[in-house]
Design a protein around this motif. Structure first.
Motif, PDB file in Angstrom:
ATOM      1  N   MET A 191      36.808  44.055  42.124  1.00 34.99           N
ATOM      2  CA  MET A 191      36.423  43.530  40.656  1.00 34.99           C
ATOM      3  C   MET A 191      36.106  44.454  39.447  1.00 34.99           C
ATOM      4  SD  MET A 191      34.539  40.293  42.487  1.00 34.99           S
ATOM      5  CE  MET A 191      33.584  39.863  40.897  1.00 34.99           C
ATOM      6  N   GLU A 192      35.468  45.630  39.877  1.00 32.28           N
ATOM      7  CA  GLU A 192      35.138  46.716  38.893  1.00 32.28           C
ATOM      8  C   GLU A 192      36.341  47.205  38.434  1.00 32.28           C
ATOM      9  OE1 GLU A 192      32.223  49.309  40.168  1.00 32.28           O
ATOM     10  OE2 GLU A 192      30.888  47.981  41.026  1.00 32.28           O
ATOM     11  N   ASP A 218      39.421  46.171  38.260  1.00 35.99           N
ATOM     12  CA  ASP A 218      40.058  45.255  37.613  1.00 35.99           C
ATOM     13  C   ASP A 218      39.593  45.103  36.128  1.00 35.99           C
ATOM     14  OD1 ASP A 218      41.960  44.672  39.612  1.00 35.99           O
ATOM     15  OD2 ASP A 218      40.679  42.669  40.300  1.00 35.99           O
ATOM     16  N   LYS A 219      38.501  45.596  36.018  1.00 36.14           N
ATOM     17  CA  LYS A 219      38.036  45.352  34.519  1.00 36.14           C
ATOM     18  C   LYS A 219      38.300  46.879  33.595  1.00 36.14           C
ATOM     19  CE  LYS A 219      34.447  42.438  35.919  1.00 36.14           C
ATOM     20  NZ  LYS A 219      32.816  42.254  36.152  1.00 36.14           N
ATOM     21  N   ILE A 220      38.700  47.971  34.324  1.00 35.09           N
ATOM     22  CA  ILE A 220      38.780  49.045  33.491  1.00 35.09           C
ATOM     23  C   ILE A 220      40.376  49.429  33.240  1.00 35.09           C
ATOM     24  CG2 ILE A 220      36.545  49.862  34.487  1.00 35.09           C
ATOM     25  CD1 ILE A 220      38.449  51.712  36.366  1.00 35.09           C
ATOM     26  N   ARG A 258      41.796  53.381  36.284  1.00 34.82           N
ATOM     27  CA  ARG A 258      42.038  53.193  37.837  1.00 34.82           C
ATOM     28  C   ARG A 258      42.940  54.000  38.782  1.00 34.82           C
ATOM     29  NH1 ARG A 258      43.539  48.160  35.563  1.00 34.82           N
ATOM     30  NH2 ARG A 258      45.745  48.104  36.649  1.00 34.82           N
TER      31      ARG A 258
END
Length: 324
Positions: free
Chosen positions: A307-308, A310-312, A317
């Motif tokens: 989830m982390e 997916d936010k960057i 990534r």
């Protein structure tokens, strides 16, 4: 649970667990049965049946229960002496399933009852105790008597899951350098049980991660791979992603790999907040130990980390995967 007698606690926990009650929707329940005064009441006033029912029920909740487990650990020798074989097997199965492998006094006490269980227990008692000791990595020489005795029971009555538990026991103990042998007929039944299993992987989590890795240029990997060099384990212990040349296993851990935290709060039954420091359950810890014993490096990524990521931004990534 606070005001009732031990039978009231036992009946309540057993009933909620049997109904499939989701303890994370009522976190105060977990915190209540783990309080010192409640644990003392359970362990010093409860009957053997009540204690085993409570521990079994708590394990079905899949939540942390350090107070209850520490109470059992501290007084394991006394508790074991007045439990019957079925109750020992139930409690051993539950504590191993929850992953409290570090409770050496408890597992030593279980092993200390191995001869009694081998003599007086039925096939389910023996199978469950073997599985618990193997999962926790606590099989000792005295515990091996259970292996030889279990096949002296009527094997025609063994169900598929019991054969599978015996195969799991054989594999886990084998990776500790202990070879468990049986007749060709029994071995064939265990092997069939190992293959008669559908591996579901980690679903979307696995598919999306594999797709992303390929997009970043990591193409030399396989999914749903056995850590064993041959077909020895059948469908058991399949790993999510394997970089075979590098000897690296990537495991993707969703919520079911962890115990529910006592600090986890349910919001209207729809959202969950998890605390840091999640505790892996017994199956996940045992699989990691087995995989490493076979020479693999193991990297685990939780769904929270996913989830982390997916936010960057995509480049960040990619840097994460290259670094890891």
């Amino acid at each position: 649970i606070v005001k009732g007698k031990t039978q009231d606690i036992s009946n309540t926990v057993w009933a909620l667990a049997t109904m499939g009650f989701k303890v994370h929707l009522f976190a105060n329940l977990a915190r209540t049965y783990d309080r010192r005064e409640v644990v003392d009441k359970i362990l010093y006033e409860g009957s053997p049946q009540e204690i085993s029912n409570i521990v079994w029920g708590v394990a079905q909740f899949r939540s942390e229960c350090p107070g209850l487990v520490n109470g059992i650990e501290a007084d394991a020798q006394r508790i074991m002496k007045y439990l019957n074989c079925r109750q020992i097997a139930i409690i051993a199965h539950a504590i191993a399933d929850l992953g409290y492998f570090e409770k050496t006094n408890f597992f030593d006490a279980v092993v200390g009852q191995a001869i009694r269980i081998a003599r007086d227990g039925n096939k389910q008692d023996l199978v469950n105790t073997l599985w618990a000791l193997a999962l926790a990595g606590k099989m000792k020489s005295r515990g091996l008597v259970l292996w030889s005795e279990v096949f002296k029971r009527n094997t025609d009555t063994f169900v598929l899951e019991e054969w599978r538990q015996l195969k799991l026991t054989q594999l886990l103990v084998g990776c500790e350098g202990i070879k468990l042998e049986t007749s060709e007929l029994n071995q064939a039944s265990m092997n069939r049980a190992a293959y008669n299993l559908t591996y579901n992987g980690t679903g979307i989590f696995e598919a999306n991660t594999a797709k992303e890795l390929r997009g970043f240029g990591f193409t030399d990997f396989k999914t749903e791979v056995s850590p064993f060099p041959g077909d020895e384990a059948g469908e058991l212990f399949r790993c999510d992603i394997a970089f075979e040349k590098e000897g690296l296993i990537l495991e993707l851990d969703g919520p079911k790999h962890f115990l529910r935290s006592l600090e986890m709060v349910g919001l209207g039954g729809k959202e969950l907040m998890w605390e840091e420091g999640l505790r892996w359950n017994g199956a996940t810890k045992a699989k990691t130990r087995l995989t490493k014993s076979l020479g693999w490096q193991v990297m685990r990524v939780t769904w929270l980390k996913r989830m982390e990521l997916d936010k960057i931004p995509k480049q960040e990534r990619r840097e994460f995967w290259v670094k890891e």
